[in-house]
Design an enzyme around this catalytic site. Structure first.
Site, PDB file in Angstrom:
ATOM      1  N   LYS A 105       0.856  -1.179   0.000  1.00  0.00           N
ATOM      2  CA  LYS A 105       0.000   0.000   0.000  1.00  0.00           C
ATOM      3  C   LYS A 105       0.892   1.229   0.000  1.00  0.00           C
ATOM      4  O   LYS A 105       1.665   1.455   0.937  1.00  0.00           O
ATOM      5  CB  LYS A 105      -0.900  -0.010   1.228  1.00  0.00           C
ATOM      6  CG  LYS A 105      -1.811   1.197   1.303  1.00  0.00           C
ATOM      7  CD  LYS A 105      -2.800   1.053   2.436  1.00  0.00           C
ATOM      8  CE  LYS A 105      -3.666   2.281   2.557  1.00  0.00           C
ATOM      9  NZ  LYS A 105      -4.639   2.155   3.642  1.00  0.00           N
ATOM     10  N   ARG A 144     -10.404  10.049   1.514  1.00  0.00           N
ATOM     11  CA  ARG A 144     -10.183  10.667   2.834  1.00  0.00           C
ATOM     12  C   ARG A 144     -11.232  11.729   3.134  1.00  0.00           C
ATOM     13  O   ARG A 144     -11.553  11.989   4.293  1.00  0.00           O
ATOM     14  CB  ARG A 144      -8.776  11.247   2.910  1.00  0.00           C
ATOM     15  CG  ARG A 144      -7.772  10.106   2.924  1.00  0.00           C
ATOM     16  CD  ARG A 144      -6.396  10.542   3.294  1.00  0.00           C
ATOM     17  NE  ARG A 144      -5.468   9.437   3.087  1.00  0.00           N
ATOM     18  CZ  ARG A 144      -4.165   9.590   2.975  1.00  0.00           C
ATOM     19  NH1 ARG A 144      -3.638  10.785   3.054  1.00  0.00           N
ATOM     20  NH2 ARG A 144      -3.386   8.539   2.804  1.00  0.00           N
ATOM     21  N   ARG A 146       1.142   9.952   6.000  1.00  0.00           N
ATOM     22  CA  ARG A 146       1.246   8.499   6.173  1.00  0.00           C
ATOM     23  C   ARG A 146       2.514   7.929   5.552  1.00  0.00           C
ATOM     24  O   ARG A 146       2.642   6.723   5.400  1.00  0.00           O
ATOM     25  CB  ARG A 146       0.015   7.839   5.564  1.00  0.00           C
ATOM     26  CG  ARG A 146      -1.211   8.313   6.310  1.00  0.00           C
ATOM     27  CD  ARG A 146      -2.432   7.491   6.116  1.00  0.00           C
ATOM     28  NE  ARG A 146      -3.387   7.982   7.101  1.00  0.00           N
ATOM     29  CZ  ARG A 146      -4.680   8.104   6.919  1.00  0.00           C
ATOM     30  NH1 ARG A 146      -5.222   7.710   5.800  1.00  0.00           N
ATOM     31  NH2 ARG A 146      -5.455   8.583   7.862  1.00  0.00           N
ATOM     32  N   LYS A 191      -2.018  -1.553  -3.935  1.00  0.00           N
ATOM     33  CA  LYS A 191      -2.890  -0.388  -3.897  1.00  0.00           C
ATOM     34  C   LYS A 191      -2.081   0.893  -3.937  1.00  0.00           C
ATOM     35  O   LYS A 191      -1.123   0.995  -3.176  1.00  0.00           O
ATOM     36  CB  LYS A 191      -3.695  -0.444  -2.598  1.00  0.00           C
ATOM     37  CG  LYS A 191      -4.600   0.720  -2.376  1.00  0.00           C
ATOM     38  CD  LYS A 191      -5.222   0.621  -1.018  1.00  0.00           C
ATOM     39  CE  LYS A 191      -5.995   1.895  -0.790  1.00  0.00           C
ATOM     40  NZ  LYS A 191      -6.526   1.963   0.538  1.00  0.00           N
TER      41      LYS A 191
HETATM   42  C1  PBG Z   1      -7.666   3.222   5.315  1.00  0.00           C
HETATM   43  C2  PBG Z   1      -7.869   3.141   3.847  1.00  0.00           C
HETATM   44  C3  PBG Z   1      -7.621   4.119   2.854  1.00  0.00           C
HETATM   45  C4  PBG Z   1      -8.106   3.580   1.653  1.00  0.00           C
HETATM   46  C5  PBG Z   1      -8.585   2.318   1.937  1.00  0.00           C
HETATM   47  N1  PBG Z   1      -8.404   2.053   3.282  1.00  0.00           N
HETATM   48  C6  PBG Z   1      -7.097   5.481   2.979  1.00  0.00           C
HETATM   49  C7  PBG Z   1      -5.689   5.711   3.327  1.00  0.00           C
HETATM   50  O1  PBG Z   1      -4.914   4.813   3.579  1.00  0.00           O
HETATM   51  O2  PBG Z   1      -5.349   6.869   3.379  1.00  0.00           O
HETATM   52  C8  PBG Z   1      -8.122   4.273   0.313  1.00  0.00           C
HETATM   53  C9  PBG Z   1      -9.230   3.845  -0.591  1.00  0.00           C
HETATM   54  C10 PBG Z   1      -9.440   4.715  -1.769  1.00  0.00           C
HETATM   55  O3  PBG Z   1      -8.780   5.763  -1.962  1.00  0.00           O
HETATM   56  O4  PBG Z   1     -10.322   4.371  -2.556  1.00  0.00           O
HETATM   57  N2  PBG Z   1      -6.397   3.107   5.776  1.00  0.00           N
END
Ligand code: PBG
Length: 339
Positions: free
Chosen positions: A212, A222, A234, A265
């Site tokens: 990720k 967000r 992050r 992701k």
């Molecule tokens: C939570 C999470 C996020 C997403 C999925 N789970 C946001 C992040 O990590 O900032 C992003 C999903 C999307 O943008 O469609 N940690």
């Protein structure tokens, strides 16, 4: 062989029947998972930056799941949220929270595969995906984490893993088939696997957000949960978009810790990562086609600049071609009707 015949690759492109026969990759409804966002209270709420996507209270969620099942989709990925936020994210594992109640109702209403995102950012008042170490009395003294100056908050790993495991376990109790840890906390898969096993949830599977990235493509998401970190960002736990070999280490570590599925992701700008991971692991590979990737196509198509359906299907097909077995996508509902 004549020179006209030698590289006549177009031979297999003559007509839709032949093209269908020799097609190497196929996209089907079974590949797609629809993410669904829970909200407390009454009335669904639209999301300006994500046309067609709603935050839904339990009744709307139940109707939506029924519709998706009728369309032939097999799985949904649920995102919880709570207005009760604190520094430990306790609402995430409170079985009496509105989201847990909703999960139990969804479980009773469907035999679709129910997945749930496991993270702390929707439940913590600081918006971080882990428990932030407190300084002063009561803090874990042995953590050497004087890195505030470098822009990184100090995440208390032990407490974070404990909280993530509690969230995963509480979702399993509510009837979720698969938990999807997305906090990018080191060893989160191991912590969750152990917690599930110890409580007898040997059949609850784990789809890990393994690679990720600290991506700018999460912007619209967000906004949904108002889950932007209050301070900092992050990059101290999500991956640097520049790194590829590190993604392999993440995926291999998660497989070792017990992940049943490893995810990459975002998807679109990371197809090379998906392909590399596909070559290295023997578990399923998933792609998360994230909010920003969806929103930019919706916006361009609203302006009449591109053909949304054609572009979306091409993107999803490309993810499969790159090695994804499963795709989380906000187009799942629409694509189920298109395919
Ligand atoms: C939570 C999470 C996020 C997403 C999925 N789970 C946001 C992040 O990590 O900032 C992003 C999903 C999307 O943008 O469609 N940690």
């Amino acid at each position: 062989m004549s020179y006209q015949s030698m590289h006549k690759l177009s031979r297999l492109r003559r007509g839709p029947q032949l093209r269908a026969l020799v097609r190497e990759t196929r996209l089907s409804k079974e590949d797609l998972v629809m993410p669904l966002f829970f909200k407390e209270g009454k009335g669904a709420e639209s999301i300006a930056s994500m046309p067609g996507i709603m935050k839904m209270p339990v009744d709307a969620l139940l109707k939506e799941v029924e519709k998706l099942q009728k369309l032939g989709l097999k799985a949904v990925l649920l995102f919880g949220s709570s207005s009760r936020k604190d520094d430990q994210g306790t609402a995430g594992f409170d079985p009496e929270s509105a989201f847990h109640k909703a999960l139990r109702k969804v479980r009773q209403s469907t035999d679709m595969v129910i997945m749930a995102d496991v993270c702390l950012c929707a439940y913590t008042d600081h918006g971080h995906c882990g428990i932030v170490q407190k300084s002063g009395p009561g803090s874990s003294k042995d953590l050497k984490c004087g890195s505030y100056t470098k822009g990184c908050l100090c995440i208390d790993q032990e407490k974070t893993l404990e909280a993530l495991a509690k969230i995963a376990l509480s979702y399993a109790h509510a009837g979720v088939d698969m938990v999807a840890p997305s906090a990018m906390a080191d060893n989160q898969v191991e912590a969750i696997r152990n917690a599930l096993d110890e409580s007898g949830f040997l059949q609850t599977s784990i789809m890990s957000y393994s690679a990720k990235y600290a991506s700018s493509f999460y912007g619209p998401f967000r906004d949904i949960f108002d889950s932007n970190p209050v301070s900092g960002d992050r990059r101290c736990h999500q991956m640097d978009p520049a790194n590829r070999r590190e993604a392999l280490r993440e995926a291999l570590a998660d497989v070792e810790e017990g992940a049943d599925i490893v995810m990459v992701k975002p998807a679109l700008s990371y197809l090379d990562i998906m392909s590399a991971i596909r070559d290295k692991v023997n578990v399923l590979v998933a792609a998360y086609n994230v909010s920003g990737e969806y929103s930019m196509v919706k916006a361009a198509s609203a302006k009449g600049w591109i053909d949304e359906r054609a572009v979306a299907l091409e993107m999803l097909l490309a993810m499969k071609r790159a090695g994804a077995d499963i795709i989380m996508t906000y187009w799942a509902r629409e694509a189920a009707a298109w395919i």
